[in-house]
Scaffold this active site. Structure first.
Site, mmCIF file in Angstrom:
data_model
loop_
_atom_site.group_PDB
_atom_site.id
_atom_site.type_symbol
_atom_site.label_atom_id
_atom_site.label_comp_id
_atom_site.label_asym_id
_atom_site.label_seq_id
_atom_site.Cartn_x
_atom_site.Cartn_y
_atom_site.Cartn_z
ATOM 1 N N GLN A 1 2.613 -38.907 -5.639
ATOM 2 C CA GLN A 1 4.071 -39.342 -5.216
ATOM 3 C C GLN A 1 4.781 -38.398 -4.560
ATOM 4 O OE1 GLN A 1 4.626 -41.955 -8.524
ATOM 5 N NE2 GLN A 1 5.815 -43.224 -6.917
ATOM 6 N N CYS B 1 8.345 -49.738 -7.675
ATOM 7 C CA CYS B 1 7.365 -48.534 -7.440
ATOM 8 C C CYS B 1 8.597 -47.976 -6.505
ATOM 9 C CB CYS B 1 6.035 -48.615 -6.753
ATOM 10 S SG CYS B 1 5.281 -47.227 -6.391
ATOM 11 N N GLU C 1 1.375 -45.425 -13.625
ATOM 12 C CA GLU C 1 1.480 -44.042 -13.396
ATOM 13 C C GLU C 1 -0.345 -43.540 -13.346
ATOM 14 O OE1 GLU C 1 3.901 -42.607 -11.873
ATOM 15 O OE2 GLU C 1 5.098 -44.242 -12.787
#
Length: 199
Positions: A79, A116, A159
């Site tokens: 991310q 998210c 995750e």
């Protein structure tokens, strides 16, 4: 973003920093940009981490700092555009740094709202395992186990999916299942809580 050195002054007991006190300097850490849906780096599979030195430590610090700033309870290296097997999760004030994590056992099923940080403004109901057992390494390479159910269990699955290039929307039959949040419907306390829950 460029790293910025953080400075804290010792409180002198009167509610403000005393001018005769030396500032405490912390290591430079930074809030980094969280990449969002559409960026191809989100779909990269994280490479195994084999070096447990300064680069990894700074990445883990940046992950935690960026996650708290968002705010969320988890953030994975992809991310931040880093295709590495590393993520952080913070539940009930406990920070978990998971390097090269893998789920070794899972039981039960649980359907709940999930959001998210890479897909801002939406949540959806996602089916996950109710309880998971994860084996990972810490920032120094030492192996350890974490067992999680509820929010921690869901966060670990979320995750670890990121580390495999997978997003929660991949579990949906249709994008119509996404529920918009933060757009004026104030009767969505539970929904808004879910968006801050995961990254």
């Amino acid at each position: 973003g460029q790293p910025a050195a953080l400075v804290a002054h010792i409180d002198d007991g009167r509610g403000h920093a005393g001018s005769d006190r030396s500032p405490i300097y912390f290591a430079a850490i930074s809030v980094r940009t969280i990449i969002t849906l559409g960026d191809p780096r989100l779909r990269l599979k994280g490479k195994p981490v084999d070096s447990f030195g300064k680069y990894l430590h700074e990445l883990l610090d940046d992950l935690a700092h960026t996650m708290r700033d968002a705010p969320g309870v988890g953030l994975a290296a992809p991310q931040l555009g880093e295709a590495l097997q590393a993520c952080v999760i913070e539940v009930e004030s406990h920070l978990y740094e998971l390097v090269n994590p893998r789920i070794v056992r899972a039981t039960g099923d649980d359907r709940d709202l999930e959001g998210c940080l890479s897909i801002p403004g939406y949540v959806a109901y996602v089916e996950r395992r109710e309880k998971v057992w994860v084996v990972a390494q810490d920032r120094h390479g030492k192996k350890y186990k974490v067992t999680g159910s509820g929010l921690l269990g869901r966060a670990m699955q979320h995750e670890l999916d990121h580390l495999d290039g997978k997003l929660y929307i991949d579990y949906l039959e249709s994008m119509d299942e996404l529920i918009p949040v933060g757009q004026g419907d104030e009767d969505e306390a539970e929904v808004r809580e879910a968006t801050s829950a995961l990254a």
